[in-house]
Scaffold this active site. Structure first.
Site, PDB file in Angstrom:
ATOM      1  N   GLU A 175       0.868  -1.187   0.064  1.00  0.00           N
ATOM      2  CA  GLU A 175       0.128   0.067  -0.134  1.00  0.00           C
ATOM      3  C   GLU A 175       0.734   1.203   0.067  1.00  0.00           C
ATOM      4  O   GLU A 175       2.038   1.189   0.149  1.00  0.00           O
ATOM      5  CB  GLU A 175      -0.912   0.017   1.229  1.00  0.00           C
ATOM      6  CG  GLU A 175      -2.266  -0.506   0.982  1.00  0.00           C
ATOM      7  CD  GLU A 175      -3.126   0.481   0.335  1.00  0.00           C
ATOM      8  OE1 GLU A 175      -2.805   1.271  -0.231  1.00  0.00           O
ATOM      9  OE2 GLU A 175      -4.381  -0.179   0.299  1.00  0.00           O
TER      10      GLU A 175
ATOM     11  N   ASN B 141     -10.938   4.837   1.843  1.00  0.00           N
ATOM     12  CA  ASN B 141      -9.500   4.720   1.172  1.00  0.00           C
ATOM     13  C   ASN B 141      -9.437   5.929   0.144  1.00  0.00           C
ATOM     14  O   ASN B 141     -10.425   6.854  -0.060  1.00  0.00           O
ATOM     15  CB  ASN B 141      -9.554   3.411   0.013  1.00  0.00           C
ATOM     16  CG  ASN B 141      -9.105   2.401   0.711  1.00  0.00           C
ATOM     17  OD1 ASN B 141      -7.610   2.404   0.994  1.00  0.00           O
ATOM     18  ND2 ASN B 141      -9.431   0.961   0.995  1.00  0.00           N
TER      19      ASN B 141
ATOM     20  N   ASP C 248     -10.084   1.080  -4.286  1.00  0.00           N
ATOM     21  CA  ASP C 248      -9.135   1.260  -3.277  1.00  0.00           C
ATOM     22  C   ASP C 248      -8.305   2.545  -3.439  1.00  0.00           C
ATOM     23  O   ASP C 248      -9.113   3.489  -3.440  1.00  0.00           O
ATOM     24  CB  ASP C 248      -8.230   0.063  -3.487  1.00  0.00           C
ATOM     25  CG  ASP C 248      -7.299  -0.522  -2.168  1.00  0.00           C
ATOM     26  OD1 ASP C 248      -6.914   0.529  -1.290  1.00  0.00           O
ATOM     27  OD2 ASP C 248      -7.464  -1.384  -1.579  1.00  0.00           O
TER      28      ASP C 248
END
Length: 294
Positions: free
Chosen positions: A20, A152, A202
């Site tokens: 991430e 997100n 996301d």
């Protein structure tokens, strides 16, 4: 809308559990990204192809990594930390999460004015109790919205007046008006909605032309949307869990993309052996310089 001409290349083959928060540092010219469940901070040098990993002694999952005037700011279960990568040192700072027993930091980005925007998620990612926070360099925080099981993004339009945000579990992406002077958001509206086949929205980034690049968790792709919310094109990746993206390089013309392998069964890992790796592609657009916190 699929774009086969933009071919993602695996640049760091690593089994990160939850890759991430990828970002480019234009001074040292390296890529930084997190494994939220490692927990670890990864560093990649595109010039030498060298990859390094700093294992962190923090609770999991961690949240996000952004550049600051000195070093970086990292969010985790314990709050925020000032990060000195060269010294491999974390210094606890502030914890703006007012529901730390129920929620955790997830994604975050710095807006054009230097404020850090943080998303929180329900610890089990089921109840809509997460929120959108902002944090300034003096440690003051503000809560702007609530009602998300897993927040997100976020991303910001080139003029800084629109904030984009992924409400991941319900497959929706919202846009807000952002007052660049006061740092307040208003006028929440639906920007786009993913189908079940597209997975869940996301992390994201915004290019210089205002296009919004959104990663698809369980969707095997990354997509570019026009500012009016229409799909411009989609680029397929060889892994299902696509998590975050950032433009990098001196010309900001390479898009780096993180991926994950959370709870993937053996048969799925056989289909996607590169799950968790870092990818790069040349999409034909250029990014914007990422602002520095503070």
């Amino acid at each position: 809308m699929s774009d086969p001409s933009a071919e993602p290349i695996c640049v760091v083959n690593t089994p990160a559990i939850l890759g991430e928060s990828v970002l480019w540092h234009p001074v040292d010219k390296k890529i930084y990204w997190l494994d939220l469940k490692g927990p670890a901070l990864h560093i990649y040098d595109p010039a030498t192809k060298a990859a390094d990993v700093w294992k962190l002694s923090l609770g999991v999952p961690m949240g996000t990594l952004v550049r600051a005037k000195e070093g970086f700011i990292l969010t985790g279960r314990e709050g925020t930390f000032k990060v000195d990568v060269a010294a491999r040192k974390l210094t606890p700072w502030v914890n703006p999460n007012d529901r730390a027993e129920l929620t955790m930091f997830n994604d975050g980005k710095v807006d054009r004015q230097g404020r850090l925007w943080l998303c929180t998620s329900d610890n089990k990612e089921t109840d809509p109790i997460g929120g959108i926070y902002s944090l300034t360099a003096d440690g003051k925080s503000e809560i702007h919205d609530r009602g998300f099981a897993c927040g997100n993004g976020p991303g910001f339009s080139p003029d800084g007046r629109t904030l984009y945000f992924s409400d991941t579990m319900v497959r929706k992406v919202y846009a807000y008006d952002l007052d660049t002077r006061t740092g307040t958001i208003t006028n929440q509206r639906l920007f786009t909605e993913f189908s079940e086949a597209q997975g869940m929205p996301d992390g994201m980034t915004v290019d210089a032309a205002g296009g919004i690049w959104i990663c698809h968790w369980d969707g095997w792709q990354i997509s570019r949307f026009r500012p009016d919310g229409t799909l411009d094109r989609a680029i397929r990746l060889p892994v299902p869990q696509v998590t975050s993206c950032a433009f990098a390089g001196d010309a900001l013309d390479t898009l780096y993309i993180t991926t994950a392998r959370v709870d993937l069964a053996a048969d799925m890992l056989a289909k996607a052996p590169l799950a968790g790796s870092l990818f790069a592609l040349k999409p034909g657009e250029r990014g914007l310089p990422e602002p520095v916190f503070g």
